[in-house]
Design an enzyme around this catalytic site. Structure first.
Site, PDB file in Angstrom:
ATOM      1  N   LYS A 236       0.439  -3.309   8.113  1.00 41.58           N
ATOM      2  CA  LYS A 236      -0.677  -2.786   7.313  1.00 41.58           C
ATOM      3  C   LYS A 236      -1.755  -3.862   7.145  1.00 41.58           C
ATOM      4  CE  LYS A 236       2.343   0.613   5.274  1.00 41.58           C
ATOM      5  NZ  LYS A 236       3.272   1.000   4.219  1.00 41.58           N
TER       6      LYS A 236
ATOM      7  N   GLN B 180       4.451  -1.052  -2.065  1.00 39.83           N
ATOM      8  CA  GLN B 180       5.374  -0.758  -0.957  1.00 39.83           C
ATOM      9  C   GLN B 180       6.777  -0.471  -1.491  1.00 39.83           C
ATOM     10  OE1 GLN B 180       4.544  -0.804   2.509  1.00 39.83           O
ATOM     11  NE2 GLN B 180       6.613  -0.040   2.824  1.00 39.83           N
TER      12      GLN B 180
ATOM     13  N   ASP C   7      -2.010   5.896  -1.510  1.00 41.92           N
ATOM     14  CA  ASP C   7      -0.877   6.673  -0.970  1.00 41.92           C
ATOM     15  C   ASP C   7      -0.702   7.978  -1.748  1.00 41.92           C
ATOM     16  OD1 ASP C   7       0.884   7.133   1.047  1.00 41.92           O
ATOM     17  OD2 ASP C   7       2.422   5.737   0.367  1.00 41.92           O
TER      18      ASP C   7
END
Ligand SMILES: NC(=O)c1ccc[n+]([C@@H]2O[C@H](COP(=O)([O-])OP(=O)(O)OC[C@H]3O[C@@H](n4cnc5c(N)ncnc54)[C@H](OP(=O)(O)O)[C@@H]3O)[C@@H](O)[C@H]2O)c1
Length: 279
Positions: free
Chosen positions: A50, A94, A117
């Site tokens: 990422k 994460q 997200d």
């Protein structure tokens, strides 16, 4: 019908090229902050991808790593300060987190307009209501794969295996909104093979190799699962779908090289959207 393997890497490259071009037109460089906890090698690989992709597309990337013993308070304060930081347009926490940390409360601490997200209750609520602010990255990657192939889900039966907030839940809602008839299977589902044998499309997001063995001939199979399996002393990545399915599937996404690269590309896309929304 011969099976078509979908090249998630090539498709993600197309999306990344588009994001790169748009980032170049922005008045300021968007910054994506990624927080991760612990020393799991797989997590480090995902975070590294990422970071590298953000930088390759002209964005800034801030990776914040904490030891597994980090306190809730420390992470909460980190998220709060990133919320206040005007340079930071996207914040990603994460997964997985160690069990002592309250994952829901930490995700809720992310400012919804930086929640790239789409996992805060506000953003999941908007998605459930049919007005998503950010379509979560992995579900979005699956939808982009479906759109790329030009597959119309209206009236089709879709079996979504897995119901997590990050994949199965939003994706089952999104597919239902598109007109599919969605069945959601999970760890308490009985006779999974009977369901997999009947579905026009199967999306499996579990993390158990060979979970999907029986399919309807010509079915569209999207394999989200990722497991590490030892074979002859070597470690390889496996999805949830047995290799034998390749003979009869209509479309299939490989692991690796299917949904994974799309997830990263969609994170970049969402970070760009977060930036454009505040221009
Ligand atoms: N390719 C990518 O970009 C990407 C992105 C995210 C995740 N993943 C992978 O996708 C998989 C799922 O991730 P996640 O975060 O959603 O995991 P998760 O939160 O652990 O959810 C797993 C889901 O699978 C269900 N399940 C467990 N055993 C099952 C069984 N035997 N039959 C049917 N369903 C079963 C669970 O049911 P319950 O709800 O009943 O527990 C749960 O809903 C993992 O392998 C992960 O590494 C890949």
């Amino acid at each position: 019908m011969t099976m078509r393997l979908i090249d998630g890497r090539a498709l993600s490259q197309q999306l990344c090229t588009h994001v790169h071009q748009e980032v170049a037109t922005l008045p300021s460089t968007p910054c994506l902050a990624v927080i991760y906890v612990g020393d799991d090698p797989a997590t480090q690989v995902y975070v590294g991808r990422k970071r590298d992709m953000a930088m390759a597309l002209g964005m800034e990337s801030r990776v914040m790593h904490f030891p597994a013993i980090v306190t809730f308070q420390e992470l909460y304060e980190t998220i709060s300060s990133l919320n206040q930081d005007a340079k930071v347009r996207g914040i990603l926490l994460q997964m997985p987190l160690p069990p002592h940390l309250d994952r829901f409360a930490l995700l809720e601490a992310i400012a919804p307009h930086k929640d790239v997200d789409g996992l805060t209750s506000q953003n999941l609520g908007l998605l459930a209501a049919g007005h998503p602010r950010f379509v979560p990255c992995t579900p979005q990657g699956c939808l982009r794969i479906i759109d790329h192939v030009g597959y119309d889900v209206i009236g089709k039966t879709v079996l979504m295996i897995g119901r997590s907030n990050i994949v199965g839940l939003p994706l089952s809602l999104l597919l239902g909104q598109r007109g599919a008839t969605v069945t959601v299977a999970h760890s308490q589902t009985v006779h999974l093979d009977q369901l997999t044998a009947q579905a026009d499309m199967i999306i499996s997001a579990v993390g158990k190799p060979d979970l999907v063995k029986t399919i309807k001939p010509g079915a569209f199979i999207i394999d989200v699962g990722i497991s590490r399996v030892e074979e002859d002393g070597l470690c390889r990545l496996a999805g949830d779908v047995a290799l034998s399915v390749q003979a009869t599937a209509g479309y299939l996404t490989p692991v690796p090289g299917g949904v994974g690269p799309m997830t990263v590309a969609c994170l970049m896309y969402n970070t760009l959207q977060a930036c454009k929304a505040t221009l």
